[in-house]
Write an enzyme that holds these catalytic residues in place. Sequence first.
Site, PDB file in Angstrom:
ATOM      1  N   ASP A 356      27.193 -45.219  20.872  1.00 38.49           N
ATOM      2  CA  ASP A 356      26.766 -44.310  19.811  1.00 38.49           C
ATOM      3  C   ASP A 356      27.071 -42.861  20.171  1.00 38.49           C
ATOM      4  O   ASP A 356      27.194 -42.498  21.329  1.00 38.49           O
ATOM      5  CB  ASP A 356      25.278 -44.476  19.522  1.00 38.49           C
ATOM      6  CG  ASP A 356      24.399 -44.128  20.717  1.00 38.49           C
ATOM      7  OD1 ASP A 356      24.782 -44.498  21.842  1.00 38.49           O
ATOM      8  OD2 ASP A 356      23.345 -43.490  20.538  1.00 38.49           O
ATOM      9  N   GLU A 357      27.187 -42.054  19.142  1.00 43.39           N
ATOM     10  CA  GLU A 357      27.255 -40.597  19.239  1.00 43.39           C
ATOM     11  C   GLU A 357      28.313 -40.100  20.236  1.00 43.39           C
ATOM     12  O   GLU A 357      28.079 -39.186  21.018  1.00 43.39           O
ATOM     13  CB  GLU A 357      25.875 -40.041  19.600  1.00 43.39           C
ATOM     14  CG  GLU A 357      24.824 -40.329  18.544  1.00 43.39           C
ATOM     15  CD  GLU A 357      23.466 -39.747  18.860  1.00 43.39           C
ATOM     16  OE1 GLU A 357      22.788 -39.262  17.924  1.00 43.39           O
ATOM     17  OE2 GLU A 357      23.073 -39.773  20.045  1.00 43.39           O
TER      18      GLU A 357
END
EC number: 3.2.1.52
Length: 588
Positions: A356-357
């Site tokens: 993620d991210e």
Amino acid sequence: MKFVNTLIVCAPAVSALWPIPQTYTHGDSVIFINQNTPISYNGKQATLSSVSTNSFASATYGSAANGSVTSAQIIGAAVQRTYQTIFNQNYIPWKFHHRNSDFEPSSNSSGAVVKSIKLVQNASDPADVGRPLVGSVDESYTLDLTTDGSVVISGKSSQGIAHGLTTFTQLFYKYSGGGAYTPLAPVSITDAPKFPYRSLQMDVARNYYPVTDVLRMIDAAAYNKFNHFHLHATDSQSWPLEIPSLPNLTSLGAYRKDLIYSASDLQQIQQYGATLGVEVVVEIDSPGHTASIAYSRPDLIAAFNSQPDWDAYAAEPPSGTLKLNSPAVYDFLEQVYSDLLPRVKPYTSYFHTGGDEVKESAYLLDDTVNSSSDAVLQPLVQKFVDRNHDQIRANGLHPLVWEEMLLQWNLTLGDDVLIQTWESVTDSVAKTVAKGHKALAGNYNYWYLDCGQGQWLDFYPNISASYWPYADYCSPRKNWRLMYSYDPLANVPANSTHLVVGGVVAIWSEQVDSANLDRMVWPRAGAAAEVLWSGAKDASGQNRSQVTASPRLSDMRERLLARGVMAEPIQMVFCLQDGESCGEVNEG
């Protein structure tokens, strides 16, 4: 007199079960239970007070592999918890009756007692019952309690019977004169979960928690019929998970040398979960969220702790991401996984690789890439993830990733990969299943338990006013009613709902530690637990009623308190004692 699958809210007496079963009928006869009630498991005899996790060894169904827990251990632990819950962790339900009412049976003058508890497993457990794949274990059960005190709990698996015993404990209340009773006989329940993957996620990297905190969360999760526990074990801020072959990861990367989870700690956490039917899934997030590696291996990390412009390279400080085109990074990951994966395998079939991210701009500072172009980065991310997933599969495990790997980076992922969604409430789950992948729901606008605390970042005077009143990115706080309204199947075509295999409710730890953990998680996480077990809709296809749910969730809160979980109240006692008095029926 019988009541069917409901709580009569105009009468405060509790017939509470959480999560609500598929079908549930009960009467109004009182039966007491004794600590030495005879109990049997497929003919193996014992008493309720004498069962250990090995008492039913000769009745084992299925065999454990590689040190995983056995069916008999699951049943033994469930019986022990039944005894402990009914007789040592129970409560007097005065809050759920009109004030000053004489609601308890005056005594056991009728002599009605539970005479026997018969556990019947009518199919063999799969070999992986202690570390099951999604859908490989039938968790259904039936429970029948007659007015003459006979109890039969049956199921096709040891986990199903364990769920039945959990439900059984919720029928009983502490008696002020000693012992326990149920006012609800006869009882007949048929039950099974809506979704096979039901998970609570706990971030143990941003703040450290003692092992006892983690075990308490697993215990509470099991009591709410969660069957997975996602351990977000490392992040940019700290690396508390011991990798024995790489000791500097924790000695330099943890907040303090003693704030770590040793190899034996992790084994204890996973084994405890597996015995309770909760599969502990470990996550090592990468390639982003990895700045803590730089404290021991700075050569592996790009854009480490870039200040003051950390937000150009990461979602939160400190910035830092694994280099994407570095042989040294690949060698490092090979060693981490070679050390860790064989140790988690006995207790889980899954491993979470994060994803993620990930900010493209961080790779402008990666000397192996020097680019933020998607055309350059995408094949490198694909190669990175393929390497990790190949090693996971070689160790007999199945990968999980965050949704960005599929929906943002457009990676080609194996059919065995579970996709954990969290971003778009309308699109993420639907887009995931449209690509043919199995999805876990968990949108942050509904199922992030840490939201609404306000910003944890500090703002310099020249920009402070522009951020006032300092709400966090996922404000406001998600109350249990909002969490209860979330439907994992929303916007998913009917022919794809089978690909939504469950969901995850998450507690992130930027502003949570041991002091406020319990109240931040419970009983709100129970709202997600019922959605995942019972479904978001009732039999008529409508969202489940808050009016009938709130007394049941309040009862669960009291039961959690009795287990030592400092769960917060959802209503004042007036509402619980006066039935519908706190229901809003008119538009404001």
